[in-house]
Design an enzyme around this catalytic site. Structure first.
Site, PDB file in Angstrom:
ATOM      1  CD  GLU A  38      -2.195   5.268   4.529  1.00 59.31           C
ATOM      2  OE1 GLU A  38      -1.901   5.448   5.715  1.00 59.31           O
ATOM      3  OE2 GLU A  38      -2.574   6.192   3.792  1.00 59.31           O
TER       4      GLU A  38
ATOM      5  CE1 TYR B  67      -3.951  -1.694   5.702  1.00 60.75           C
ATOM      6  CE2 TYR B  67      -2.988   0.368   4.950  1.00 60.75           C
ATOM      7  CZ  TYR B  67      -3.570  -0.860   4.675  1.00 60.75           C
ATOM      8  OH  TYR B  67      -3.758  -1.243   3.362  1.00 60.75           O
TER       9      TYR B  67
ATOM     10  CB  SER C 262      -0.877  -0.019   1.257  1.00 61.64           C
ATOM     11  OG  SER C 262      -1.422   1.249   1.505  1.00 61.64           O
TER      12      SER C 262
HETATM   13  P1  NAP Z   1     -11.428  -4.501   2.075  1.00 59.62           P
HETATM   14  O1  NAP Z   1     -12.594  -4.142   1.199  1.00 59.62           O
HETATM   15  O2  NAP Z   1     -11.371  -3.975   3.459  1.00 59.62           O
HETATM   16  O3  NAP Z   1     -11.368  -6.107   2.114  1.00 59.62           O
HETATM   17  C1  NAP Z   1     -10.560  -6.770   3.039  1.00 59.62           C
HETATM   18  C2  NAP Z   1     -10.826  -8.253   2.940  1.00 59.62           C
HETATM   19  O4  NAP Z   1     -10.034  -8.939   3.930  1.00 59.62           O
HETATM   20  C3  NAP Z   1     -12.288  -8.664   3.212  1.00 59.62           C
HETATM   21  O5  NAP Z   1     -12.616  -9.746   2.372  1.00 59.62           O
HETATM   22  C4  NAP Z   1     -12.228  -9.121   4.664  1.00 59.62           C
HETATM   23  O6  NAP Z   1     -13.254 -10.019   5.013  1.00 59.62           O
HETATM   24  C5  NAP Z   1     -10.878  -9.830   4.648  1.00 59.62           C
HETATM   25  N1  NAP Z   1     -10.317 -10.027   5.991  1.00 59.62           N
HETATM   26  C6  NAP Z   1     -10.085  -9.089   6.935  1.00 59.62           C
HETATM   27  N2  NAP Z   1      -9.559  -9.672   8.037  1.00 59.62           N
HETATM   28  C7  NAP Z   1      -9.458 -10.991   7.769  1.00 59.62           C
HETATM   29  C8  NAP Z   1      -9.002 -12.119   8.508  1.00 59.62           C
HETATM   30  N3  NAP Z   1      -8.543 -11.983   9.748  1.00 59.62           N
HETATM   31  N4  NAP Z   1      -9.032 -13.335   7.927  1.00 59.62           N
HETATM   32  C9  NAP Z   1      -9.512 -13.490   6.664  1.00 59.62           C
HETATM   33  N5  NAP Z   1      -9.963 -12.449   5.909  1.00 59.62           N
HETATM   34  C10 NAP Z   1      -9.938 -11.223   6.468  1.00 59.62           C
HETATM   35  O7  NAP Z   1     -10.054  -4.090   1.365  1.00 59.62           O
HETATM   36  P2  NAP Z   1      -9.761  -3.729  -0.183  1.00 59.62           P
HETATM   37  O8  NAP Z   1      -9.982  -2.279  -0.366  1.00 59.62           O
HETATM   38  O9  NAP Z   1     -10.435  -4.711  -1.044  1.00 59.62           O
HETATM   39  O10 NAP Z   1      -8.190  -3.954  -0.227  1.00 59.62           O
HETATM   40  C11 NAP Z   1      -7.623  -5.222  -0.525  1.00 59.62           C
HETATM   41  C12 NAP Z   1      -6.204  -5.279   0.004  1.00 59.62           C
HETATM   42  O11 NAP Z   1      -5.429  -4.237  -0.601  1.00 59.62           O
HETATM   43  C13 NAP Z   1      -6.063  -5.073   1.505  1.00 59.62           C
HETATM   44  O12 NAP Z   1      -4.967  -5.846   1.946  1.00 59.62           O
HETATM   45  C14 NAP Z   1      -5.730  -3.588   1.636  1.00 59.62           C
HETATM   46  O13 NAP Z   1      -5.044  -3.368   2.843  1.00 59.62           O
HETATM   47  C15 NAP Z   1      -4.881  -3.387   0.413  1.00 59.62           C
HETATM   48  N6  NAP Z   1      -4.846  -2.060  -0.175  1.00 59.62           N
HETATM   49  C16 NAP Z   1      -6.033  -1.422  -0.449  1.00 59.62           C
HETATM   50  C17 NAP Z   1      -6.002  -0.183  -1.077  1.00 59.62           C
HETATM   51  C18 NAP Z   1      -7.269   0.538  -1.446  1.00 59.62           C
HETATM   52  O14 NAP Z   1      -7.194   1.752  -1.725  1.00 59.62           O
HETATM   53  N7  NAP Z   1      -8.401  -0.146  -1.503  1.00 59.62           N
HETATM   54  C19 NAP Z   1      -4.762   0.386  -1.429  1.00 59.62           C
HETATM   55  C20 NAP Z   1      -3.595  -0.312  -1.154  1.00 59.62           C
HETATM   56  C21 NAP Z   1      -3.656  -1.545  -0.539  1.00 59.62           C
HETATM   57  P3  NAP Z   1     -14.715  -9.473   5.463  1.00 59.62           P
HETATM   58  O15 NAP Z   1     -15.449  -9.185   4.173  1.00 59.62           O
HETATM   59  O16 NAP Z   1     -15.272 -10.611   6.222  1.00 59.62           O
HETATM   60  O17 NAP Z   1     -14.502  -8.229   6.273  1.00 59.62           O
HETATM   61  O1  F7E Z   2      -9.059   8.223   4.222  1.00 56.64           O
HETATM   62  C1  F7E Z   2      -9.530  11.639   5.426  1.00 56.64           C
HETATM   63  C2  F7E Z   2      -8.573  10.755   6.187  1.00 56.64           C
HETATM   64  O2  F7E Z   2     -10.010   6.125   5.181  1.00 56.64           O
HETATM   65  C3  F7E Z   2      -8.609   9.090   3.220  1.00 56.64           C
HETATM   66  C4  F7E Z   2      -7.237   2.211   2.667  1.00 56.64           C
HETATM   67  O3  F7E Z   2      -7.790   1.512   1.576  1.00 56.64           O
HETATM   68  O4  F7E Z   2      -6.085   3.714   1.200  1.00 56.64           O
HETATM   69  C5  F7E Z   2      -7.017   3.668   2.264  1.00 56.64           C
HETATM   70  O5  F7E Z   2      -6.542   4.377   3.388  1.00 56.64           O
HETATM   71  C6  F7E Z   2      -8.369  10.463   3.803  1.00 56.64           C
HETATM   72  C7  F7E Z   2      -7.551  10.459   5.094  1.00 56.64           C
HETATM   73  O6  F7E Z   2      -8.400   6.026   3.223  1.00 56.64           O
HETATM   74  C8  F7E Z   2     -12.830  11.249   6.886  1.00 56.64           C
HETATM   75  O7  F7E Z   2      -8.034  11.422   7.331  1.00 56.64           O
HETATM   76  C9  F7E Z   2     -11.532  12.889   6.323  1.00 56.64           C
HETATM   77  O8  F7E Z   2      -6.599  11.488   5.032  1.00 56.64           O
HETATM   78  O9  F7E Z   2     -10.664   6.818   2.834  1.00 56.64           O
HETATM   79  P1  F7E Z   2      -9.632   6.757   3.891  1.00 56.64           P
HETATM   80  P2  F7E Z   2      -6.842   5.921   3.620  1.00 56.64           P
HETATM   81  O10 F7E Z   2      -6.624   6.213   5.049  1.00 56.64           O
HETATM   82  O11 F7E Z   2      -6.093   6.753   2.642  1.00 56.64           O
HETATM   83  C10 F7E Z   2      -4.793   3.145   1.486  1.00 56.64           C
HETATM   84  C11 F7E Z   2      -3.951   3.245   0.231  1.00 56.64           C
HETATM   85  C12 F7E Z   2      -4.876   1.779   2.053  1.00 56.64           C
HETATM   86  O12 F7E Z   2      -3.986   0.952   1.824  1.00 56.64           O
HETATM   87  C13 F7E Z   2      -5.939   1.529   3.071  1.00 56.64           C
HETATM   88  O13 F7E Z   2      -6.180   0.141   3.181  1.00 56.64           O
HETATM   89  O14 F7E Z   2      -9.624  11.030   4.153  1.00 56.64           O
HETATM   90  N1  F7E Z   2     -10.878  11.735   6.018  1.00 56.64           N
HETATM   91  N2  F7E Z   2     -12.733  12.609   6.878  1.00 56.64           N
HETATM   92  C14 F7E Z   2     -11.655  10.700   6.351  1.00 56.64           C
HETATM   93  N3  F7E Z   2     -11.465   9.370   6.230  1.00 56.64           N
HETATM   94  C15 F7E Z   2     -12.461   8.560   6.646  1.00 56.64           C
HETATM   95  N4  F7E Z   2     -12.305   7.201   6.510  1.00 56.64           N
HETATM   96  N5  F7E Z   2     -13.635   9.041   7.193  1.00 56.64           N
HETATM   97  C16 F7E Z   2     -13.874  10.375   7.339  1.00 56.64           C
HETATM   98  O15 F7E Z   2     -14.916  10.785   7.821  1.00 56.64           O
END
Ligand code: NAP
Ligand code: F7E
Length: 346
Positions: free
Chosen positions: A134, A155, A132
């Site tokens: 992050e 995270y 990520s």
């Molecule tokens: P998500 O919607 O939160 O999905 C996470 C998945 O992991 C869900 O299927 C969840 O199951 C499963 N999970 C969580 N804890 C688990 C456990 N203990 N054992 C087995 N399964 C578990 O995340 P996403 O947005 O699809 O992201 C996919 C991956 O890419 C994650 O690793 C995330 O950290 C990473 N990532 C995401 C982004 C982004 O912007 N979306 C960017 C960079 C990296 P449930 O459905 O039961 O909750």
């Molecule tokens: O926050 C701000 C918050 O929670 C984005 C995950 O998929 O992307 C995701 O992480 C921004 C942050 O995503 C609210 O402070 C303001 O600056 O949508 P977010 P994230 O933290 O960037 C990365 C790449 C991952 O890997 C992670 O798994 O938005 N913000 N107000 C808020 N964020 C949330 N959630 N809720 C608010 O009300």
């Protein structure tokens, strides 16, 4: 040629559902790991599921949890995948400050459990780690594969550990393991507590008169937001390369949360300032201020490039929510929003 078999952890999540769709379209047999819950958590993949007794079925689900290494190894042995896409994680940054130990156990050690299962069973499979942006945290933009990591949350720190353990198993044991360093990617299937989906839902509901305000935290943070359906294609491309490597996946443009909010509300003819209220509960103890990914390596080596940018993403997410309100569509029904053709169709 025999169809390939893939194992997806996190198949019930946003990315897991799009990836399962993509691999099924490509003719794969897809096995997914699902956590047992007292309620159904398979809403995003229901449209893909067929009774396993159906001879045409190519999607198979198995119960399992990342904290259970024995189960992970057992499933690897049982499924014998050609490709493992490890997407499961506790993926919410704000929640990782509340549950740092659990986040380390799942998001960090979960990767080791799978890699160790591959090493012990000697499976000749390829492995994708969902790394990520992050991990870059406080490192100034633009960020690419050579940018030093400076995570700003439990995270982010857990993802840095998982990134390095993936590289270590590649170097130590010759496992074909890759890190996809994906910047934020969103869609109508995004979890409702991430900011883009939260705002898209609120804009649609406020327009429909179902609520009046939405509470948000820091509006100044800037993110490089892309479209999840395109990003899963990059995951697949990474595992098709002859040599394992690590790639940044991003659009190359950043917008503030405020700009995204403005785009969502403007799309339904509203002024966001009339409907957004501040709530400090959404602030993080440490914030990631500015992410912009440089994905030129992915473009030159994988031939991958993002086409959907934040303004278009905001519109398609709000449109999907309006559709839900009008027609009661489920997340899986929004697989290919009419405004944006599915990646496979391009
Ligand atoms: P998500 O919607 O939160 O999905 C996470 C998945 O992991 C869900 O299927 C969840 O199951 C499963 N999970 C969580 N804890 C688990 C456990 N203990 N054992 C087995 N399964 C578990 O995340 P996403 O947005 O699809 O992201 C996919 C991956 O890419 C994650 O690793 C995330 O950290 C990473 N990532 C995401 C982004 C982004 O912007 N979306 C960017 C960079 C990296 P449930 O459905 O039961 O909750
Ligand atoms: O926050 C701000 C918050 O929670 C984005 C995950 O998929 O992307 C995701 O992480 C921004 C942050 O995503 C609210 O402070 C303001 O600056 O949508 P977010 P994230 O933290 O960037 C990365 C790449 C991952 O890997 C992670 O798994 O938005 N913000 N107000 C808020 N964020 C949330 N959630 N809720 C608010 O009300």
């Amino acid at each position: 040629m025999t169809a390939k078999t893939a194992l997806i952890t996190g198949i019930t999540g946003q990315d897991g559902s799009y990836l399962a769709e993509l691999l099924l379209e490509k003719g794969y047999r897809v096995h997914g790991i699902v956590r047992r819950a007292s309620t159904f958590n398979t809403e995003r993949i229901e449209h893909l599921y067929r009774d396993p007794h159906d001879p045409e079925a190519r999607l198979f689900l198995h119960y399992g949890d990342l904290t259970d290494g024995t189960r992970m190894t057992g499933l690897l042995e049982q499924v014998q995948p050609d490709e493992v896409y490890h997407l499961a994680a506790q993926s919410h940054v704000r929640v990782s400050f509340d549950e740092p130990e659990f986040t380390g156990d799942t998001t960090g050690l979960g990767t080791t459990r799978l890699l160790e299962g591959i090493r012990r069973t000697g499976l000749p499979c390829r492995f994708y780690q969902a790394s990520s942006s992050e991990m870059f945290g406080a490192a100034p933009p633009p960020q690419d594969e050579a940018t030093p990591f400076h995570p700003r949350s439990p995270y982010g720190a857990a993802k840095v550990y998982a990134y390095w353990v993936t590289r270590n198993y590649r170097e130590a044991y010759g496992i074909h393991a890759v890190n996809g360093i994906l910047f934020n990617h969103e869609s109508p299937r995004r979890g409702p507590t991430f900011v883009t989906r939260k705002v898209a839902v609120a804009a649609a509901r406020i327009k429909a008169g179902l609520q009046d305000v939405v509470h948000l935290g820091n509006l100044d943070a800037r993110r490089d937001w892309g479209y999840a359906a395109e990003y899963v294609e990059a995951m697949w491309l990474m595992l098709q390369q002859d040599r394992p490597d690590d790639y940044v996946i991003a659009t190359g443009a950043s917008h503030s949360v405020r700009e995204f909010v403005d785009q969502c509300f403007a799309h339904v003819g509203l002024d966001w300032r009339d409907h957004v209220r501040f709530d400090e509960r959404y602030l993080r103890p440490t914030e990631v201020d500015h992410l912009i990914g440089d994905a030129s390596k992915a473009e030159s080596q994988l031939g991958w490039r993002a086409t959907v940018r934040a303004p278009e993403l905001a519109r398609l997410m709000v449109d999907a929510e309006l559709n839900v309100l009008r027609n009661g569509l489920a997340p899986g029904d929004q697989a290919a929003p009419t405004a944006v053709p599915a990646p496979a169709a391009r």
